[in-house]
Design a protein around this motif. Structure first.
Motif, PDB file in Angstrom:
ATOM      1  N   ALA A 155       0.849  -1.201   0.000  1.00  9.77           N
ATOM      2  CA  ALA A 155       0.000   0.000   0.000  1.00  9.77           C
ATOM      3  C   ALA A 155       0.879   1.244   0.000  1.00  9.77           C
ATOM      4  O   ALA A 155       1.596   1.528   0.942  1.00  9.77           O
ATOM      5  CB  ALA A 155      -0.915  -0.001   1.210  1.00  9.77           C
ATOM      6  N   LEU A 156       0.798   1.933  -1.125  1.00  4.22           N
ATOM      7  CA  LEU A 156       1.627   3.119  -1.311  1.00  4.22           C
ATOM      8  C   LEU A 156       0.925   4.333  -0.709  1.00  4.22           C
ATOM      9  O   LEU A 156       1.555   5.233  -0.161  1.00  4.22           O
ATOM     10  CB  LEU A 156       1.767   3.310  -2.832  1.00  4.22           C
ATOM     11  CG  LEU A 156       2.642   4.386  -3.382  1.00  4.22           C
ATOM     12  CD1 LEU A 156       4.066   4.130  -2.965  1.00  4.22           C
ATOM     13  CD2 LEU A 156       2.543   4.398  -4.912  1.00  4.22           C
ATOM     14  N   LEU A 157      -0.359   4.315  -0.807  1.00  7.17           N
ATOM     15  CA  LEU A 157      -1.153   5.487  -0.443  1.00  7.17           C
ATOM     16  C   LEU A 157      -2.536   5.046  -0.009  1.00  7.17           C
ATOM     17  O   LEU A 157      -3.029   4.043  -0.492  1.00  7.17           O
ATOM     18  CB  LEU A 157      -1.233   6.348  -1.705  1.00  7.17           C
ATOM     19  CG  LEU A 157      -2.071   7.584  -1.812  1.00  7.17           C
ATOM     20  CD1 LEU A 157      -1.544   8.424  -2.949  1.00  7.17           C
ATOM     21  CD2 LEU A 157      -3.533   7.326  -2.015  1.00  7.17           C
ATOM     22  N   ALA A 158      -3.139   5.792   0.887  1.00  7.97           N
ATOM     23  CA  ALA A 158      -4.494   5.420   1.294  1.00  7.97           C
ATOM     24  C   ALA A 158      -5.239   6.650   1.788  1.00  7.97           C
ATOM     25  O   ALA A 158      -4.632   7.592   2.302  1.00  7.97           O
ATOM     26  CB  ALA A 158      -4.441   4.367   2.389  1.00  7.97           C
ATOM     27  N   GLY A 159      -6.550   6.594   1.633  1.00 10.01           N
ATOM     28  CA  GLY A 159      -7.323   7.747   2.102  1.00 10.01           C
ATOM     29  C   GLY A 159      -8.797   7.549   1.901  1.00 10.01           C
ATOM     30  O   GLY A 159      -9.268   6.438   1.648  1.00 10.01           O
ATOM     31  N   GLY A 160      -9.517   8.649   1.998  1.00 12.27           N
ATOM     32  CA  GLY A 160     -10.955   8.592   1.819  1.00 12.27           C
ATOM     33  C   GLY A 160     -11.652   9.757   2.481  1.00 12.27           C
ATOM     34  O   GLY A 160     -11.018  10.692   2.974  1.00 12.27           O
ATOM     35  N   ARG A 161     -12.966   9.620   2.479  1.00 13.67           N
ATOM     36  CA  ARG A 161     -13.821  10.681   3.031  1.00 13.67           C
ATOM     37  C   ARG A 161     -14.039  10.445   4.520  1.00 13.67           C
ATOM     38  O   ARG A 161     -14.138   9.300   4.971  1.00 13.67           O
ATOM     39  CB  ARG A 161     -15.131  10.625   2.243  1.00 13.67           C
ATOM     40  CG  ARG A 161     -16.156  11.645   2.589  1.00 13.67           C
ATOM     41  CD  ARG A 161     -16.976  12.040   1.383  1.00 13.67           C
ATOM     42  NE  ARG A 161     -16.213  12.969   0.552  1.00 13.67           N
ATOM     43  CZ  ARG A 161     -16.025  14.254   0.866  1.00 13.67           C
ATOM     44  NH1 ARG A 161     -16.534  14.777   1.960  1.00 13.67           N
ATOM     45  NH2 ARG A 161     -15.321  15.030   0.077  1.00 13.67           N
ATOM     46  N   TYR A 162     -14.053  11.523   5.295  1.00 14.42           N
ATOM     47  CA  TYR A 162     -14.306  11.376   6.740  1.00 14.42           C
ATOM     48  C   TYR A 162     -15.247  12.487   7.193  1.00 14.42           C
ATOM     49  O   TYR A 162     -14.865  13.436   7.861  1.00 14.42           O
ATOM     50  CB  TYR A 162     -12.984  11.351   7.540  1.00 14.42           C
ATOM     51  CG  TYR A 162     -11.985  12.452   7.217  1.00 14.42           C
ATOM     52  CD1 TYR A 162     -11.959  13.632   7.941  1.00 14.42           C
ATOM     53  CD2 TYR A 162     -11.067  12.307   6.190  1.00 14.42           C
ATOM     54  CE1 TYR A 162     -11.047  14.640   7.657  1.00 14.42           C
ATOM     55  CE2 TYR A 162     -10.158  13.311   5.892  1.00 14.42           C
ATOM     56  CZ  TYR A 162     -10.145  14.465   6.635  1.00 14.42           C
ATOM     57  OH  TYR A 162      -9.252  15.462   6.336  1.00 14.42           O
ATOM     58  N   ASP A 163     -16.506  12.322   6.817  1.00 17.48           N
ATOM     59  CA  ASP A 163     -17.482  13.395   7.010  1.00 17.48           C
ATOM     60  C   ASP A 163     -17.846  13.672   8.465  1.00 17.48           C
ATOM     61  O   ASP A 163     -18.302  14.758   8.788  1.00 17.48           O
ATOM     62  CB  ASP A 163     -18.746  13.093   6.196  1.00 17.48           C
ATOM     63  CG  ASP A 163     -18.537  13.381   4.722  1.00 17.48           C
ATOM     64  OD1 ASP A 163     -17.536  14.061   4.394  1.00 17.48           O
ATOM     65  OD2 ASP A 163     -19.347  12.925   3.898  1.00 17.48           O
ATOM     66  N   GLY A 164     -17.649  12.683   9.361  1.00 12.92           N
ATOM     67  CA  GLY A 164     -18.077  12.925  10.748  1.00 12.92           C
ATOM     68  C   GLY A 164     -16.964  13.420  11.667  1.00 12.92           C
ATOM     69  O   GLY A 164     -17.228  13.820  12.809  1.00 12.92           O
ATOM     70  N   LEU A 165     -15.731  13.409  11.193  1.00 12.80           N
ATOM     71  CA  LEU A 165     -14.597  13.648  12.107  1.00 12.80           C
ATOM     72  C   LEU A 165     -14.541  15.081  12.656  1.00 12.80           C
ATOM     73  O   LEU A 165     -14.315  15.296  13.848  1.00 12.80           O
ATOM     74  CB  LEU A 165     -13.274  13.297  11.403  1.00 12.80           C
ATOM     75  CG  LEU A 165     -12.027  13.448  12.272  1.00 12.80           C
ATOM     76  CD1 LEU A 165     -12.066  12.507  13.465  1.00 12.80           C
ATOM     77  CD2 LEU A 165     -10.759  13.188  11.460  1.00 12.80           C
ATOM     78  N   ILE A 166     -14.774  16.048  11.795  1.00 12.18           N
ATOM     79  CA  ILE A 166     -14.645  17.439  12.238  1.00 12.18           C
ATOM     80  C   ILE A 166     -15.650  17.718  13.354  1.00 12.18           C
ATOM     81  O   ILE A 166     -15.297  18.293  14.391  1.00 12.18           O
ATOM     82  CB  ILE A 166     -14.818  18.415  11.039  1.00 12.18           C
ATOM     83  CG1 ILE A 166     -13.711  18.140  10.004  1.00 12.18           C
ATOM     84  CG2 ILE A 166     -14.805  19.875  11.494  1.00 12.18           C
ATOM     85  CD1 ILE A 166     -13.748  18.970   8.756  1.00 12.18           C
ATOM     86  N   GLU A 167     -16.883  17.239  13.139  1.00  6.67           N
ATOM     87  CA  GLU A 167     -17.903  17.450  14.167  1.00  6.67           C
ATOM     88  C   GLU A 167     -17.540  16.694  15.458  1.00  6.67           C
ATOM     89  O   GLU A 167     -17.657  17.243  16.552  1.00  6.67           O
ATOM     90  CB  GLU A 167     -19.268  16.985  13.648  1.00  6.67           C
ATOM     91  CG  GLU A 167     -20.406  17.425  14.561  1.00  6.67           C
ATOM     92  CD  GLU A 167     -21.758  16.898  14.088  1.00  6.67           C
ATOM     93  OE1 GLU A 167     -21.797  15.970  13.255  1.00  6.67           O
ATOM     94  OE2 GLU A 167     -22.780  17.418  14.576  1.00  6.67           O
ATOM     95  N   SER A 168     -17.038  15.488  15.309  1.00  6.81           N
ATOM     96  CA  SER A 168     -16.746  14.703  16.530  1.00  6.81           C
ATOM     97  C   SER A 168     -15.572  15.304  17.303  1.00  6.81           C
ATOM     98  O   SER A 168     -15.397  15.020  18.487  1.00  6.81           O
ATOM     99  CB  SER A 168     -16.496  13.234  16.200  1.00  6.81           C
ATOM    100  OG  SER A 168     -15.170  13.054  15.783  1.00  6.81           O
TER     101      SER A 168
END
Ligand code: HAM
Length: 419
Positions: A277-290
């Motif tokens: 795995a060279l790179l990984a990521g994604g969407r994290y829509d709840g993190l800022i609020e949490s």
């Protein structure tokens, strides 16, 4: 007693560092052209920041964090990743605009007490980007399109994007229930870690590497997306196809961190062995609020620098050449104390024309000096022999062609340009 670097941590010494420098410089230029601005945050954060965002049941929080109590009795952790730190810092400094996105990048070391092996270190560097206050499928697709352009800009063309979607929080909740029923019916065949994951966060069972658990994990159901999430995912896929970014759907890709929602991905490449795995990521829509911020979406990814350099090397792409071509080996055959100021003039002149110097003021033969210059792959040599020194000049030599000329340091610009 001989001291050594801590297990799983590595010195990056001259000779190795040049590839890092070129990579960092090119990465900054690339990301800044795309509108990203750099952030640097402290290595230490309060432990709670990571357990809350990455998740108690994740391998990172459960087993791999460097956590200790400081002299004031506070529990601190050396960051194992930077998404949580970036969100914390952006909230603390009110950096997120209300009506537009914030594009942030970092190049920084992370710490995880994993079992070290090729491509897996306890201190490793990540190049990462975070896009805060972003919502649309277009943003997910744009990041993946950018990743492809970035890797290609470095000369890397053989890589695979593995894509999945974790849906809305409700989709995940339903999925977790379904998974719990499924794994509970096999719990006696699962390892102790999986049973722990099952009790804390069933999605984390997918992170298991134990071979006995794999046949069960393979048979586990895959997520069913709600209409809205499904449509958004279709849009991401369509945009990627339009932009000719190939991808593989990987329905069991859930990523080892709890904050992900919606689109998640990994980029793998050959030549990395088991740690592909060279790179990984994604969407994290709840993190800022949490973490105490507004209810806004975000997404990003991080890339392992050591792994990227390994992949480039496996593809015979040598980034260091760029720096070495611009390096001048100064063969100082004159070693008297009074010659110091002349070498200083040479250094100043090299600085003014943006070249790097490797100074070797040593009584050895010119041929040995030039051998050394070749070994270091320096693009040029500046020779300071008695004759040159008396005339306030140097012999400037282009190493590949062997062409040389006598010049004063003040004439370097013209002389280098005329090779
Ligand atoms: P991650 O998958 O934990 O994600 O790490 C991202 C990348 O860092 C991996 O794909 C790998 O290249 C590299 N990496 C991870 N652990 C090691 C290690 N022990 N040694 C060498 N390289 C390693 C994250 O860290 C997320 N924060 C990514 C992200 C950013 N998601 C959203 N924004």
């Amino acid at each position: 007693m001989k001291y050594q670097a801590v297990k799983g941590m590595k010195d990056i010494v001259p000779g190795e560092i040049e590839a890092w420098q070129v990579l960092e410089e090119r990465t900054r230029r690339f990301l800044e052209a795309y509108g990203f601005r750099e952030i640097r945050t402290p290595i230490l954060e309060t432990t709670d920041l990571f357990s809350r965002s990455i998740g108690e049941a994740s391998d990172i929080v459960h087993k791999e964090m460097y956590t200790f109590e400081d002299r004031g009795g506070r529990s601190l952790t050396m960051r194992p990743e930077m998404t949580a730190s970036v969100v914390r810092a952006c909230l603390e400094h009110n950096l997120i605009p209300t009506h537009s996105p914030l594009y942030i990048y970092y190049i920084a070391p992370m710490y995880r007490a994993e079992r070290p092996q090729a491509g897996r270190k306890r201190e490793f560097y990540q190049i990462g980007v975070e896009t805060l206050n972003t919502h649309s499928a277009v943003n997910d697709a744009e990041l993946l399109i950018m990743i492809k352009s970035y890797l290609e800009s470095l000369g890397l063309s053989k890589f695979t994007i593995r894509l999945n979607n974790l849906g809305t929080s409700e989709d995940r909740l339903n999925y977790a229930k379904q998974l719990t029923t499924f794994f509970k019916s096999h719990e006696h065949k699962l390892c102790a870690d999986c049973n722990y994951r099952l009790s804390k966060n069933v999605l984390r069972v997918f992170d298991c590497k134990v071979s006995e658990c794999q046949p069960i994990i393979q048979k586990a159901p895959t997520i069913v997306l709600s209409k809205d999430a499904g449509e958004k995912f279709e849009k991401v896929k369509t945009l990627l196809k339009e932009a000719q970014v190939p991808f593989h759907l990987e329905p069991k890709l859930v990523r080892g961190l709890d904050y992900y929602t919606g689109c998640v991905y990994e980029v793998t490449t050959e030549g990395l062995g088991a740690q592909d795995a060279l790179l990984a990521g994604g969407r994290y829509d709840g993190l800022i609020e949490s973490l105490g911020g507004p209810r806004i979406g975000a997404s990003g990814f991080a890339l392992g620098v050591e792994r990227l350099l390994m992949a480039l090397q496996a593809n015979q792409i040598s980034l260091a050449d760029e720096i070495l071509r611009n390096t001048v080996y100064v063969a100082g055959l004159v070693t008297s104390e009074t010659s110091c100021s002349f070498y200083r003039d040479i250094a100043k002149a090299l600085f003014l024309i943006g070249k790097r110097g490797i100074f070797s003021v040593e009584e050895k033969s010119l041929s040995n000096h030039l051998k050394q210059a070749n070994k270091l792959k320096a693009g040029y040599a500046v020779i300071v022999g008695d004759d040159e020194y008396r005339a306030g000049e140097v012999t400037l030599k282009e190493m590949t062609s062997g062409t040389q000329k006598r010049v004063k340091p003040s004439e370097f610009l013209k002389a280098f340009n005329s090779f």
